[in-house]
Design a protein around this motif. Sequence first.
Motif, PDB file in Angstrom:
ATOM      1  N   SER A  78      59.763 114.977  28.454  1.00 30.61           N
ATOM      2  CA  SER A  78      59.454 113.548  28.575  1.00 30.61           C
ATOM      3  C   SER A  78      59.561 113.097  30.021  1.00 30.61           C
ATOM      4  CB  SER A  78      60.432 112.707  27.750  1.00 30.61           C
ATOM      5  OG  SER A  78      60.719 113.320  26.526  1.00 30.61           O
ATOM      6  N   PRO A 121      65.632 118.418  19.350  1.00 30.02           N
ATOM      7  CA  PRO A 121      64.868 119.662  19.181  1.00 30.02           C
ATOM      8  C   PRO A 121      64.703 120.395  20.511  1.00 30.02           C
ATOM      9  CG  PRO A 121      63.737 117.806  18.150  1.00 30.02           C
ATOM     10  CD  PRO A 121      64.838 117.237  18.988  1.00 30.02           C
ATOM     11  N   TYR A 122      64.410 121.683  20.396  1.00 30.61           N
ATOM     12  CA  TYR A 122      64.093 122.495  21.564  1.00 30.61           C
ATOM     13  C   TYR A 122      62.650 122.969  21.465  1.00 30.61           C
ATOM     14  CZ  TYR A 122      69.083 122.795  22.584  1.00 30.61           C
ATOM     15  OH  TYR A 122      70.373 122.490  22.890  1.00 30.61           O
ATOM     16  N   VAL A 123      62.081 123.242  22.610  1.00 27.48           N
ATOM     17  CA  VAL A 123      60.715 123.747  22.678  1.00 27.48           C
ATOM     18  C   VAL A 123      60.776 125.167  23.220  1.00 27.48           C
ATOM     19  CG1 VAL A 123      58.520 123.472  23.889  1.00 27.48           C
ATOM     20  CG2 VAL A 123      59.733 121.460  23.018  1.00 27.48           C
ATOM     21  N   ASP A 181      65.599 121.776  37.025  1.00 29.04           N
ATOM     22  CA  ASP A 181      66.943 121.264  36.749  1.00 29.04           C
ATOM     23  C   ASP A 181      68.014 122.150  37.391  1.00 29.04           C
ATOM     24  OD1 ASP A 181      68.795 119.526  35.053  1.00 29.04           O
ATOM     25  OD2 ASP A 181      69.281 121.531  34.297  1.00 29.04           O
ATOM     26  N   VAL A 208      53.686 116.976  30.595  1.00 35.62           N
ATOM     27  CA  VAL A 208      53.666 117.082  29.134  1.00 35.62           C
ATOM     28  C   VAL A 208      52.272 116.774  28.585  1.00 35.62           C
ATOM     29  CG1 VAL A 208      54.423 114.725  28.571  1.00 35.62           C
ATOM     30  CG2 VAL A 208      54.947 116.614  27.021  1.00 35.62           C
ATOM     31  N   ILE A 231      63.019 123.396  33.333  1.00 31.23           N
ATOM     32  CA  ILE A 231      64.390 123.920  33.254  1.00 31.23           C
ATOM     33  C   ILE A 231      64.803 124.597  34.554  1.00 31.23           C
ATOM     34  CG2 ILE A 231      63.855 126.167  32.176  1.00 31.23           C
ATOM     35  CD1 ILE A 231      66.417 125.135  30.292  1.00 31.23           C
ATOM     36  N   ARG A 243      59.649 127.747  25.552  1.00 30.01           N
ATOM     37  CA  ARG A 243      59.030 127.408  26.843  1.00 30.01           C
ATOM     38  C   ARG A 243      57.532 127.699  26.874  1.00 30.01           C
ATOM     39  NH1 ARG A 243      62.482 131.878  29.129  1.00 30.01           N
ATOM     40  NH2 ARG A 243      61.434 133.682  28.247  1.00 30.01           N
ATOM     41  N   PRO A 275      65.225 121.887  26.252  1.00 29.17           N
ATOM     42  CA  PRO A 275      65.449 120.624  25.534  1.00 29.17           C
ATOM     43  C   PRO A 275      64.187 119.751  25.585  1.00 29.17           C
ATOM     44  CG  PRO A 275      67.290 121.089  27.019  1.00 29.17           C
ATOM     45  CD  PRO A 275      66.216 122.098  27.322  1.00 29.17           C
ATOM     46  N   MET A 276      63.838 119.177  24.449  1.00 25.32           N
ATOM     47  CA  MET A 276      62.599 118.402  24.353  1.00 25.32           C
ATOM     48  C   MET A 276      62.559 117.286  25.388  1.00 25.32           C
ATOM     49  SD  MET A 276      61.037 116.582  20.963  1.00 25.32           S
ATOM     50  CE  MET A 276      62.305 115.318  20.952  1.00 25.32           C
ATOM     51  N   LYS A 333      52.417 119.810  24.870  1.00 26.55           N
ATOM     52  CA  LYS A 333      52.549 119.247  23.521  1.00 26.55           C
ATOM     53  C   LYS A 333      52.287 120.249  22.410  1.00 26.55           C
ATOM     54  CE  LYS A 333      52.127 114.316  24.301  1.00 26.55           C
ATOM     55  NZ  LYS A 333      51.243 113.131  24.278  1.00 26.55           N
ATOM     56  N   GLU A 334      51.361 121.173  22.634  1.00 20.26           N
ATOM     57  CA  GLU A 334      51.055 122.180  21.610  1.00 20.26           C
ATOM     58  C   GLU A 334      52.019 123.331  21.779  1.00 20.26           C
ATOM     59  OE1 GLU A 334      48.829 121.901  19.226  1.00 20.26           O
ATOM     60  OE2 GLU A 334      47.961 120.017  19.939  1.00 20.26           O
ATOM     61  N   CYS A 335      53.148 123.251  21.132  1.00 17.09           N
ATOM     62  CA  CYS A 335      54.177 124.241  21.395  1.00 17.09           C
ATOM     63  C   CYS A 335      55.039 124.446  20.155  1.00 17.09           C
ATOM     64  CB  CYS A 335      55.036 123.778  22.568  1.00 17.09           C
ATOM     65  SG  CYS A 335      55.680 122.132  22.323  1.00 17.09           S
TER      66      CYS A 335
END
Lengths: 496, 496
Positions: free
Chosen positions: A93, A133-135, A146, A99, A143, A137, A88-89, A104-106
């Motif tokens: 943050s 949005p999702y990134v 978490d 970040v 993640i 990885r 998750p984006m 950021k370049e993903c």
Amino acid sequence: MNKPVKQQQNQKQGKKPRTAITPTREEDFAEWYQQVVKATDMAETSPTRGCMIIKPYGWAIWEKCQEVFDKWLKDYGVQNASFPLLIPMSFFSREAEHVDGFAKECAVVTHHRLESDGKGGLQPAENAKLEEPYVVRPTSETIIGDAMSRWVQSYRDLPLQLNQWAQVMRWEMRTRLFLRTAEFFWHEGHNAFEDHEGADNDCRHVMGLYEKFFTEYLAFDGFVGVKTPEETFPGANKTYAFEAMMQDGKALQAATTHDLGTTFAKTFNITYQGRDEKEHLCHTTSWAFSTRTIGGLIMMHADDDGMIMPPRIAPQQIIILPVTKDDNAQAVEEFCEKIADDLKAKGFRVKLDNRDMRTPDKMWDAVKKGVPIRVEVGGREMEAGQLTYVRRDIGRDSKTTLKVDEFTNQAESILDDIHDTMLERTRKFRDDNTHDVANVADIEAFYKAGKIGFVRADVSILEDSALEKVMGEYALTARNMPNADNGEKVLIAKAY
Amino acid sequence: MNKPVKQQQNQKQGKKPRTAITPTREEDFAEWYQQVVKATDMAETSPTRGCMIIKPYGWAIWEKCQEVFDKWLKDYGVQNASFPLLIPMSFFSREAEHVDGFAKECAVVTHHRLESDGKGGLQPAENAKLEEPYVVRPTSETIIGDAMSRWVQSYRDLPLQLNQWAQVMRWEMRTRLFLRTAEFFWHEGHNAFEDHEGADNDCRHVMGLYEKFFTEYLAFDGFVGVKTPEETFPGANKTYAFEAMMQDGKALQAATTHDLGTTFAKTFNITYQGRDEKEHLCHTTSWAFSTRTIGGLIMMHADDDGMIMPPRIAPQQIIILPVTKDDNAQAVEEFCEKIADDLKAKGFRVKLDNRDMRTPDKMWDAVKKGVPIRVEVGGREMEAGQLTYVRRDIGRDSKTTLKVDEFTNQAESILDDIHDTMLERTRKFRDDNTHDVANVADIEAFYKAGKIGFVRADVSILEDSALEKVMGEYALTARNMPNADNGEKVLIAKAY
């Protein structure tokens, strides 16, 4: 640079050297690299921007790396698991330094459905836009952090040692096969400990495993050391790095271990109830090596005739070429099959090349792919119960004819000797091209003169205000502060 | 359904049964499934919608599957490789049937950078919108077909047999751990042949490998057969499927092989120059099994006390519990360590559970996780050089005390017997719950009466116009047409 096989031969005869790879390393190192990748059939570019297809001969190397290193990690107590590809984006943050560093370049996933665009094509469906949005990885500290916050409750749950073999994605603008691609493969270890000592021991221990793996399996050495603060992993307290020297004198960071302190524990609330019954923050670590290492293997070991594969991870350790005439083809092939079977039974990775091709073409294919031992068997050898072999690391000068039994008995020690020779070569090259310097002017003079390699200086040089300009001018970076010198020295070099 | 351990015991004593898993299978099969996954610690949901975290105990099962099956594929001549995770959207437009089939519900990558949203968060950067979006692969026929068109030139390049172990992503709206998740893991084989015969032989051969793997390693059997046209893979000529029966009588498609004919060869221009020197289209195939199978393992083997792990892929085959008192704790633990070491030396996967927990809690943990053999050693056993073991598939009735040496010598045959018993159980369950029916009315009557299982009818039933309504009413689908019946029968069932 090691002289290529043909060059050695031709120079003896006073001819202009011809090589299997064009251009040579001296002519154009970057283009030579691409041509070696192509000639070995290890990988190619794909229709997906910046992403490569790793072909069977290249993937087999990575599988071998996984096989060996995975066992070591398990012996150390690490457990493999699998965490989601998409993150998750908002997770990014939460750790600002992280970040800013590189997340950021993903690749950003914004929709979950395609629909017809009414013109025969497709488009992302507007009504299937994701709320968040999702990134894909770029790394998994967030993640996994978490998850750790749920999994760790008490000191009894520690240490928690996790690893995944996975791909990651970083949107690189200029890509090169293996060395810098948007998608690449790695293993990423993520671990939680009670205290700083546990985390630091983990970083040192795993860096030791990397060093052992690189020297004992990939036949290269480098410099282990601590990164300078500027080069430390975003969010980490301390980064240990293994820096290897390529044949053009540039550095390749081959593996890193990161002491993340309590940074991610704070962000993701990874706490435990201690033996004192109080709540404490975990100390976490992460570490990795990746398919970049395969690019490093090429730039360290290959020559102007192609790859030289380190025997212990070579997909094929021994290749057997039957050299046949019309009247003995079947007999020679059967003779070769028997040799191959005997070697396979002893655990060697053997390929019998009985493709319908000219022998010189097969021979050059084996040379370019870097198979450590090439065996040739013709009618005369067969009749004498013999074979002829050539070591790829030495070339024709190593040509030896032996009884078949002698060869099968000696094969392991020949492969070991190839390994040792290759390792020694990279060590010598590294040492020959590491230059102690006293000040910034020395560094400037060194690179201005077009010399290649690393320079080594007292760490105090990092405080010299003149350094930045010189580093910028020659695209230099501080690679690490080698442990061997108790961190009092710093290595500076151009780098991949 | 198999009666759970506790239920057997308690029924003997006339008590109301209590079980380690609540609810039981009979009470609520779907919820029971989720509770077993939780109790075994195999996987959990993640913050990424529809994606799971596969925890170490679950991932170890998948690794074991990979280890065994990968070797079989290599022995068959398949080479592993790696193709990009992201596929250009336009590739999906090229094969209309394929995209209609399932490629629309997918994760779409539209941007390659995040930027600050000015409110402390992040957002996809507008100036980093991709010209052409990418799709996280839902399957790789397109991108591998594109590569094959470059790699195949001549009949000499055939057969081309490729495989990758990878994750895929399909945006599922209702997800369940292992059974239906947005991201799941599989291996996907993609192959090219000269003609139909080559492709069909490949589909049959690999389906044979699946059947062998499921019966010999996962201890379950099912039905192998050909899919009806409606259920055939989008773009394929013919799909072979292995359909297994869960304990609630529903079908789970555990593996498929697809004869793609020349569909993808036409779309991606996969052609070769034949022995006749003319240009021909390749015949291609693809095949897979996935981490869904782990869900199937649970629904086939577990009982109301938790998982029963098939011994040959069990992460832990034997668990040893020291039952200690204050005055013998160290001696008993050392005795247990020696047993564990001896068993490990013989190649068994053994865990010594010396966690600081109550013995009954450890015992129930081992039961819920389904470890095939649980060994208990207390002071009395130690003094007699003995141990006591219980088989998870039978429960307390299998409790046996043996000399330690006797046990280590018999361990392999005990595990084999557990495997055979589990396999036999799934075969009996399958056969007991497969009902031959003569017509649509029979099918309706069967499911209306609340019976569970598959119905088997002549394939001509598919042409009966009354079938569709009944299938819709009871959520039935045609599973496959079993080979054993020469395709004259069709199996119909509810399915996962």
